[in-house]
Design a protein around this motif. Structure first.
Motif: not given
Length: 222
Positions: A63, A65, A69, A92-93, A95-97, A99-101, A103
């Motif tokens: 993974d 992320y 880390e 972190r917010r 990166v999540a954006w 790798d999530g939204k 992507n």
């Protein structure tokens, strides 16, 4: 030797490669054809996804992320998550954006449909998904442009993993010619700064069999 199992156009693997290069951590790249489901690879990562980092000790970390880390804790001299609690939370917010939204709304609709789907034996590209990917790209570029105009780097004053997460997705899409950089000048300028860094050199020099990137792909001045 430290080994990173990857696929050349995987934005998640690219993010880890950029982070490791920025930290000047030596590693060897090995292409992992995840659709072959090698038993040895499944032992390291039952999800059968890349990237996977295998340390010289034999420790295998799956993974992107979790790997990033781990790298920031194990090799803290060049920190990529931020210095303060607020900076780390914002990194972190974002990166999540990406790798999530990003992507889900852009990368999967373009890169997955056009490049990965047939390799995985999941049929032909879905034209409606590709159209959605192009439509979704513009507001994301606008958001990147807004961040770049209001901050030195995406998450704040310092280069961070947020920049590498965004640049990893964009670089993979740029390789297949799917980024219209005329849509947002600020996003284009920020990306030019990213790809001008020494940590980007190996990505820009790499080529994927059967796919030729546009002429501007490795041009640091576009």
């Amino acid at each position: 030797m430290r080994v990173l199992y990857h696929l050349p156009l995987s934005p998640f693997a690219r993010k880890v490669r950029l982070a490791m290069a920025e930290k000047r951590i030596p590693f060897e790249l090995r292409v992992e054809r995840v659709w072959e489901r090698r038993p040895e690879f499944l032992e390291m990562n039952p999800a059968c996804t890349v990237p996977v980092l295998q340390e010289p000790t034999g420790l295998a970390i799956a993974d992107s992320y979790a790997i990033c880390e781990y790298l920031d804790e194990a090799y803290p001299d060049t920190g990529l998550l931020g210095r303060t609690l607020a900076e780390r939370a914002e990194t972190r917010r974002l990166v999540a954006w990406f790798d999530g939204k990003f992507n889900l709304e852009v990368t999967r609709n373009l890169l997955f449909e056009k490049q990965m789907k047939r390799m995985l034996g999941r049929g032909n590209p879905d034209a409606s998904a590709i159209r959605a990917g192009y439509q979704n790209l513009r507001p994301h570029l606008d958001y990147i442009g807004w961040l770049a105009e209001t901050r030195s780097w995406l998450a704040g004053a310092q280069l961070s993993l947020a920049d590498f997460a965004a640049a990893a997705h964009l670089s993979a899409l740029d390789y297949i010619g799917d980024i219209d950089w005329s849509l947002n000048d600020a996003a284009k300028e920020w990306y030019a700064r990213c790809k001008s860094r020494p940590s980007f050199r190996a990505l820009l020099a790499e080529r994927v069999s059967g796919v030729t990137p546009p002429a501007h792909y490795d041009d640091l001045d576009f």
